[in-house]
Write a protein that holds these residues in place. Structure first.
Motif, mmCIF file in Angstrom:
data_model
loop_
_atom_site.group_PDB
_atom_site.id
_atom_site.type_symbol
_atom_site.label_atom_id
_atom_site.label_comp_id
_atom_site.label_asym_id
_atom_site.label_seq_id
_atom_site.Cartn_x
_atom_site.Cartn_y
_atom_site.Cartn_z
ATOM 1 N N ILE A 168 0.759 2.898 -0.697
ATOM 2 C CA ILE A 168 1.439 2.555 0.552
ATOM 3 C C ILE A 168 0.701 3.158 1.741
ATOM 4 O O ILE A 168 0.394 4.358 1.742
ATOM 5 C CB ILE A 168 2.889 3.066 0.516
ATOM 6 C CG1 ILE A 168 3.631 2.402 -0.645
ATOM 7 C CG2 ILE A 168 3.597 2.782 1.825
ATOM 8 C CD1 ILE A 168 5.010 2.960 -0.858
ATOM 9 N N LYS A 254 18.264 6.016 7.685
ATOM 10 C CA LYS A 254 17.605 4.910 6.984
ATOM 11 C C LYS A 254 17.323 5.283 5.528
ATOM 12 O O LYS A 254 17.446 4.453 4.624
ATOM 13 C CB LYS A 254 16.303 4.553 7.688
ATOM 14 C CG LYS A 254 16.468 3.975 9.086
ATOM 15 C CD LYS A 254 15.103 3.695 9.711
ATOM 16 C CE LYS A 254 15.249 3.158 11.133
ATOM 17 N NZ LYS A 254 13.922 2.935 11.766
ATOM 18 N N LEU A 258 18.562 3.599 1.446
ATOM 19 C CA LEU A 258 17.649 3.199 0.386
ATOM 20 C C LEU A 258 17.767 4.063 -0.870
ATOM 21 O O LEU A 258 17.246 3.693 -1.922
ATOM 22 C CB LEU A 258 16.198 3.279 0.885
ATOM 23 C CG LEU A 258 15.803 2.313 1.998
ATOM 24 C CD1 LEU A 258 14.456 2.709 2.580
ATOM 25 C CD2 LEU A 258 15.749 0.889 1.479
ATOM 26 N N GLU A 278 11.015 -1.307 -5.220
ATOM 27 C CA GLU A 278 10.764 -1.658 -3.819
ATOM 28 C C GLU A 278 11.482 -0.690 -2.880
ATOM 29 O O GLU A 278 10.919 -0.260 -1.855
ATOM 30 C CB GLU A 278 11.217 -3.094 -3.560
ATOM 31 C CG GLU A 278 10.947 -3.595 -2.145
ATOM 32 C CD GLU A 278 9.476 -3.573 -1.778
ATOM 33 O OE1 GLU A 278 9.163 -3.343 -0.589
ATOM 34 O OE2 GLU A 278 8.621 -3.774 -2.679
ATOM 35 N N LYS A 279 12.718 -0.332 -3.212
ATOM 36 C CA LYS A 279 13.443 0.652 -2.394
ATOM 37 C C LYS A 279 12.723 1.997 -2.399
ATOM 38 O O LYS A 279 12.638 2.677 -1.374
ATOM 39 C CB LYS A 279 14.871 0.821 -2.933
ATOM 40 C CG LYS A 279 15.781 -0.351 -2.657
ATOM 41 C CD LYS A 279 17.085 -0.251 -3.428
ATOM 42 C CE LYS A 279 17.884 0.982 -3.082
ATOM 43 N NZ LYS A 279 19.188 1.008 -3.789
ATOM 44 N N LYS A 281 9.499 2.480 -2.755
ATOM 45 C CA LYS A 281 8.301 2.363 -1.921
ATOM 46 C C LYS A 281 8.647 2.507 -0.442
ATOM 47 O O LYS A 281 7.956 3.198 0.314
ATOM 48 C CB LYS A 281 7.620 1.019 -2.185
ATOM 49 C CG LYS A 281 6.961 0.913 -3.550
ATOM 50 C CD LYS A 281 6.658 -0.508 -3.945
ATOM 51 C CE LYS A 281 5.689 -1.190 -3.013
ATOM 52 N NZ LYS A 281 5.353 -2.562 -3.490
ATOM 53 N N GLN A 282 9.741 1.854 -0.021
ATOM 54 C CA GLN A 282 10.141 1.937 1.379
ATOM 55 C C GLN A 282 10.626 3.338 1.742
ATOM 56 O O GLN A 282 10.354 3.836 2.839
ATOM 57 C CB GLN A 282 11.244 0.899 1.665
ATOM 58 C CG GLN A 282 10.796 -0.539 1.483
ATOM 59 C CD GLN A 282 9.559 -0.880 2.297
ATOM 60 O OE1 GLN A 282 9.465 -0.520 3.478
ATOM 61 N NE2 GLN A 282 8.599 -1.547 1.673
ATOM 62 N N LYS A 285 7.695 5.617 2.137
ATOM 63 C CA LYS A 285 7.069 5.387 3.437
ATOM 64 C C LYS A 285 7.825 6.121 4.540
ATOM 65 O O LYS A 285 7.213 6.698 5.462
ATOM 66 C CB LYS A 285 7.038 3.880 3.727
ATOM 67 C CG LYS A 285 6.241 3.494 4.952
ATOM 68 C CD LYS A 285 6.152 1.977 5.077
ATOM 69 C CE LYS A 285 5.322 1.576 6.297
ATOM 70 N NZ LYS A 285 5.215 0.089 6.412
#
Length: 425
Positions: A168, A254, A258, A278-279, A281-282, A285
């Protein structure tokens, strides 16, 4: 006992396939390879585990009004090999072998033979294993690795496959100011790393950052009384917060959205599905976005939540541990140590050229040294976390017999060496 152990030509074994990716033999598979059946389940069958030598489990089987027979089982990566001291070969499964296997699965329609999968772990001359402790009592065998050895890789075990799209890109936010003129008050804003065991059966979650406030000590070095967690921008509105603290709090909110992942049974390792991946990874980040802001904060804590449902209301003081987030980024290192008959593979990390051992259990997205588990180093990439998670299954240390260090495992190590430092010793 020794008289019951013999070397059997594998060509004389009948082969029964396991369910794909498992060591489970089903009654359906057994029946599809034999014409024998237990009519209405009324035949009394007595089986007993006698020995486990040369990878072969020897069972005795006793059918009503018949003498005992011996059945031999050998577990391979994809098949169960079956032989008998009466009327079994590669084309035919004897009645005694059929009933011995049927008796293993009579209550669940399937039986797992994974505990007997130890390829190449026995000395073919003596039939014994220097790696295993084998106990046999009235409940059957207990087979364990001797304490001096780490967990061993066996052919067919799943290996990690890294992907480029999991590296990422970093999106860091730089602090506006390391110090701002805020009113002097006895209340202060702090931040806690909320973490739990991803493989527990509680309300699991990825680690996320949660703001909180409380009353600080007279020397202003710590929060002595915790007042409340913050879950939205209205919480703690009476506090004087710096611009950086406001930005960091927004990222925290935020993160919390997640963080939740599905529950797991206590004995299953956490494996994220595509949505959870996917959660993750976000969320990873967001950690990189927040990290420089977090490094400027004075009151930071580690909070083992025991589940997301406990992150509410007033923080319990006994659960809040002061911790230190480090600005250095760790570099993963894989050590390959030649132990004669096997290789020992260990995961470590470098900080300022110094090699460090990892603390177990690991913390998702972070590394912490064995010497101080409250020092937290944010990993550089999502792939790094996948590598750490893979090695964490064996407490960062695994062994590979030299006959098994080829093909899949050698290819795995080659791919690791393309991304990470590998040390041979």
């Amino acid at each position: 006992m020794d008289k019951q152990v013999q070397i059997i030509d594998e060509k004389k074994f009948f082969r029964l396939p396991f369910e794909k990716g498992t060591f489970c033999l089903t009654e359906e598979t057994l029946n599809s390879n034999s014409k024998f059946r237990n009519p209405n389940g009324y035949i009394r069958i007595e089986t007993k585990e006698l020995s486990f030598r040369n990878e072969i489990l020897t069972l005795s089987v006793k059918l009503p009004e018949e003498p005992k027979k011996l059945v031999y089982l050998k577990v391979t990566e994809k098949e169960l090999l079956v032989s008998c001291n009466f009327d079994t070969d590669q084309t035919y499964l004897s009645r005694y072998a059929y009933f011995a296997l049927w008796n293993q699965m009579r209550y669940s329609k399937a039986a797992s033979f994974e505990e007997y999968y130890w390829p190449d772990f026995f000395d073919p001359k003596t039939g014994r294993s220097k790696y295993l402790q084998i106990f046999n009592d009235r409940r059957g065998f207990d087979i364990n690795l001797r304490s001096k050895y780490p967990s061993f890789y066996k052919p067919g075990d799943p290996l990690l496959e890294l992907k480029d799209d999991l590296d990422i890109p970093k999106d860091e936010i730089l602090p506006r100011s390391l110090a701002e003129n805020l009113p002097i008050t006895d209340k202060a804003l702090g931040f806690a790393l909320a973490d739990t065991n991803l493989s527990s059966f509680h309300s699991n979650h990825y680690p996320f950052l949660v703001p909180l406030h409380g009353v600080i000590s007279k020397d202003r070095e710590r929060i002595k009384t915790f007042a409340s967690f913050h879950f939205n921008e209205d919480d703690g509105s009476e506090l004087a917060m710096s611009h950086d603290q406001k930005e960091l709090s927004k990222i925290c909110f935020k993160m919390r959205e997640l963080a939740p992942v599905s529950n797991s049974s206590w004995h299953d390792a956490f494996v994220p599905n595509s949505e959870e991946l996917e959660k993750g990874k976000q969320l990873f980040k967001l950690w990189h976005q927040a990290y420089n802001l977090l490094l400027t904060q004075k009151y930071v804590y580690f909070f083992h939540t025991r589940g997301l449902k406990y992150v509410k209301g007033k923080p319990m003081r006994s659960w809040m541990r002061p911790c230190e987030f480090k600005k250095e980024r760790p570099k993963l290192v894989i050590k390959r140590i030649d132990k004669g008959d096997y290789f020992q593979i260990e995961l470590a990390f470098r900080i300022k050229r110094k090699l460090n051992s990892l603390h177990y259990p690991n913390l998702t997205f972070f590394l912490r040294p064995e010497t101080n588990w409250l020092e937290e180093y944010l990993l550089e990439s999502f792939n790094d976390w996948l590598v750490v998670s893979f090695f964490a299954k064996t407490k960062f240390k695994m062994a590979v017999l030299k006959p098994h260090y080829k093909d899949e495992f050698e290819n795995f190590m080659r791919k690791m060496s393309e991304r990470y430092e590998v040390i041979n010793s």
